[in-house]
Design an enzyme around this catalytic site. Structure first.
Site, PDB file in Angstrom:
ATOM      1  N   LYS A   1       0.935   2.707 -11.044  1.00 50.16           N
ATOM      2  CA  LYS A   1      -0.379   2.158 -10.692  1.00 50.16           C
ATOM      3  C   LYS A   1      -0.905   1.234 -11.787  1.00 50.16           C
ATOM      4  CE  LYS A   1      -0.668   3.804  -6.565  1.00 50.16           C
ATOM      5  NZ  LYS A   1      -0.471   2.889  -5.426  1.00 50.16           N
TER       6      LYS A   1
ATOM      7  N   ASN B   1       0.790  -1.235   0.000  1.00 53.07           N
ATOM      8  CA  ASN B   1       0.000   0.000   0.000  1.00 53.07           C
ATOM      9  C   ASN B   1       0.828   1.293   0.000  1.00 53.07           C
ATOM     10  OD1 ASN B   1      -2.595   1.561   0.774  1.00 53.07           O
ATOM     11  ND2 ASN B   1      -1.199   1.989   2.476  1.00 53.07           N
TER      12      ASN B   1
ATOM     13  N   TYR C   1       3.401   8.360 -11.414  1.00 51.00           N
ATOM     14  CA  TYR C   1       2.380   7.704 -10.581  1.00 51.00           C
ATOM     15  C   TYR C   1       1.442   6.866 -11.449  1.00 51.00           C
ATOM     16  CZ  TYR C   1      -1.298   7.414  -6.965  1.00 51.00           C
ATOM     17  OH  TYR C   1      -2.223   6.987  -6.047  1.00 51.00           O
TER      18      TYR C   1
HETATM   19  N1  LIG Z   1      -5.434   9.378  -1.150  1.00 49.99           N
HETATM   20  C1  LIG Z   1      -5.893   9.153  -2.379  1.00 49.99           C
HETATM   21  O1  LIG Z   1      -6.655   9.950  -2.948  1.00 49.99           O
HETATM   22  C2  LIG Z   1      -5.492   7.891  -3.109  1.00 49.99           C
HETATM   23  C3  LIG Z   1      -6.163   7.578  -4.293  1.00 49.99           C
HETATM   24  C4  LIG Z   1      -5.824   6.420  -4.965  1.00 49.99           C
HETATM   25  C5  LIG Z   1      -4.835   5.593  -4.477  1.00 49.99           C
HETATM   26  N2  LIG Z   1      -4.183   5.923  -3.339  1.00 49.99           N
HETATM   27  C6  LIG Z   1      -3.141   5.029  -2.879  1.00 49.99           C
HETATM   28  O2  LIG Z   1      -3.390   4.637  -1.547  1.00 49.99           O
HETATM   29  C7  LIG Z   1      -2.149   4.267  -0.943  1.00 49.99           C
HETATM   30  C8  LIG Z   1      -2.033   4.957   0.395  1.00 49.99           C
HETATM   31  O3  LIG Z   1      -2.025   6.342   0.177  1.00 49.99           O
HETATM   32  P1  LIG Z   1      -2.581   7.386   1.245  1.00 49.99           P
HETATM   33  O4  LIG Z   1      -3.314   8.412   0.487  1.00 49.99           O
HETATM   34  O5  LIG Z   1      -3.221   6.645   2.349  1.00 49.99           O
HETATM   35  O6  LIG Z   1      -1.194   8.064   1.699  1.00 49.99           O
HETATM   36  P2  LIG Z   1      -0.580   8.417   3.151  1.00 49.99           P
HETATM   37  O7  LIG Z   1       0.535   9.348   2.894  1.00 49.99           O
HETATM   38  O8  LIG Z   1      -1.655   8.822   4.084  1.00 49.99           O
HETATM   39  O9  LIG Z   1       0.030   7.023   3.606  1.00 49.99           O
HETATM   40  C9  LIG Z   1       1.135   6.479   2.963  1.00 49.99           C
HETATM   41  C10 LIG Z   1       2.071   5.884   3.992  1.00 49.99           C
HETATM   42  O10 LIG Z   1       3.143   5.268   3.279  1.00 49.99           O
HETATM   43  C11 LIG Z   1       4.334   5.516   4.015  1.00 49.99           C
HETATM   44  N3  LIG Z   1       5.488   5.389   3.135  1.00 49.99           N
HETATM   45  C12 LIG Z   1       5.862   6.238   2.146  1.00 49.99           C
HETATM   46  N4  LIG Z   1       7.010   5.797   1.581  1.00 49.99           N
HETATM   47  C13 LIG Z   1       7.343   4.651   2.216  1.00 49.99           C
HETATM   48  C14 LIG Z   1       8.430   3.744   2.091  1.00 49.99           C
HETATM   49  N5  LIG Z   1       9.401   3.933   1.201  1.00 49.99           N
HETATM   50  N6  LIG Z   1       8.462   2.672   2.905  1.00 49.99           N
HETATM   51  C15 LIG Z   1       7.486   2.470   3.815  1.00 49.99           C
HETATM   52  N7  LIG Z   1       6.440   3.297   3.999  1.00 49.99           N
HETATM   53  C16 LIG Z   1       6.380   4.385   3.204  1.00 49.99           C
HETATM   54  C17 LIG Z   1       4.162   6.910   4.582  1.00 49.99           C
HETATM   55  O11 LIG Z   1       5.040   7.137   5.682  1.00 49.99           O
HETATM   56  C18 LIG Z   1       2.693   6.906   4.947  1.00 49.99           C
HETATM   57  O12 LIG Z   1       2.503   6.488   6.290  1.00 49.99           O
HETATM   58  C19 LIG Z   1      -1.064   4.640  -1.946  1.00 49.99           C
HETATM   59  O13 LIG Z   1      -0.679   3.486  -2.675  1.00 49.99           O
HETATM   60  C20 LIG Z   1      -1.758   5.622  -2.853  1.00 49.99           C
HETATM   61  O14 LIG Z   1      -1.190   5.674  -4.136  1.00 49.99           O
HETATM   62  C21 LIG Z   1      -4.493   7.054  -2.630  1.00 49.99           C
END
Ligand SMILES: NC(=O)c1ccc[n+]([C@@H]2O[C@H](COP(=O)([O-])OP(=O)(O)OC[C@H]3O[C@@H](n4cnc5c(N)ncnc54)[C@H](O)[C@@H]3O)[C@@H](O)[C@H]2O)c1
Length: 264
Positions: free
Chosen positions: A158, A89, A154
């Site tokens: 994905k 994730n 990105y």
């Molecule tokens: N928020 C959105 O709108 C959205 C939409 C589609 C997909 N996503 C996907 O959901 C997933 C989570 O995103 P989110 O929005 O919850 O982000 P977020 O920033 O809230 O959480 C991401 C977490 O990943 C951790 N992280 C980053 N790099 C890392 C690494 N190298 N090793 C270990 N941990 C690491 C960060 O410290 C953070 O805690 C991602 O894959 C993102 O692409 C998010």
């Protein structure tokens, strides 16, 4: 409880969708390994799970480093004896037009958002196939189905995550392992909210107008899909990607030609 006695590991579980999923898995009876490079945030989620009566451990891991991915999976197996559910994730995304993204940013995006998903999958499969049981859920995105301005790196990871999901699914289906992806739409997690709250509210308004449901997803709404895919309720689901986007990709992008839109 849909994940009773399962051992799970979630990357990027200190925040956003990963944190919501960690708490949901715990409520569903799973032991949860919270993996993140944010120690403080990760330990806070572990404390919240334990306060709620659940079982959780934190492991520091920068998943952009293959040795740390190996150690993270080993930690889960050493601590809990096996690994039933892997949820890839965490993400890093370098922004910029395709012609301008820095090589280092591109490389790090691929390392964290694609190579790490494959490598964690590879490490987990080594243990899962010995028991002929396991579920892998990858966080993809609607950004893997189409393109966004200034998010080409990105979009690339994905899309790759979606086909990694399919390749894993077909090769390991007869070894008892399922692999699926969730494709969230715009979700109210800290990094996105920081961007949306930094302006005058125009961007939030425009985004909500583009979403048929008229609002962002709550991280819990994505965690609910992940929990379903990780559980036996999805026992015949593999190689699938589940879109949870408030209807945004159901729209062609055309404005309502006959004078009507989402509000009518
Ligand atoms: N928020 C959105 O709108 C959205 C939409 C589609 C997909 N996503 C996907 O959901 C997933 C989570 O995103 P989110 O929005 O919850 O982000 P977020 O920033 O809230 O959480 C991401 C977490 O990943 C951790 N992280 C980053 N790099 C890392 C690494 N190298 N090793 C270990 N941990 C690491 C960060 O410290 C953070 O805690 C991602 O894959 C993102 O692409 C998010």
């Amino acid at each position: 409880m849909r994940l009773k006695d399962r051992v799970s590991l979630i990357t990027g579980a200190a925040s956003g969708i990963g944190a919501a999923t960690a708490k949901t898995f715990a409520r569903e009876g799973a032991a949860v390994v919270v993996a993140d490079l944010n120690d403080e945030g990760g330990k806070r989620i572990v404390d919240q799970i334990r306060d709620g009566g659940g079982s959780a451990e934190f492991v520091h891991a920068d998943i952009g480093q293959p040795r740390e991915v190996e150690a993270m999976i080993r930690f889960a197996i050493d601590r809990f004896g096996r690994l039933d559910v892997l949820h890839n994730n965490a993400v890093f995304a370098a922004a910029g037009h395709v012609g301008e993204i820095a090589l280092e940013g591109w490389q790090k995006t691929i390392d964290v958002g694609l190579t790490a998903y494959w490598y964690a999958t590879r490490c987990a499969l080594a243990e899962m196939v010995t028991r002929k049981r396991g579920a892998i859920v990858n966080t993809a995105s609607i950004s893997g189905l189409a393109a966004d301005y200034m998010l080409g790196a990105y979009n690339t990871i994905k899309a790759g995550v979606i086909n990694l999901t399919r390749a894993t699914a077909i090769e390991y289906a007869r070894k008892g392992i399922r692999c699926n992806a969730v494709c969230p739409g715009v979700t109210a997690t800290p990094p996105l909210m920081a961007i949306l709250n930094s302006g005058d509210g125009t961007m939030m308004k425009r985004i909500c107008e583009a979403i048929p449901m008229g609002r962002l997803a709550d991280p819990q709404e994505i965690a609910n899909v992940v929990a379903f895919l990780a559980s036996d309720e999805a026992s015949y689901v593999t190689g699938a990607f589940f879109v949870a986007d408030g209807g945004i990709t159901a729209n062609t992008g055309m404005p309502g030609l006959l004078g009507t839109g989402p509000e009518w």
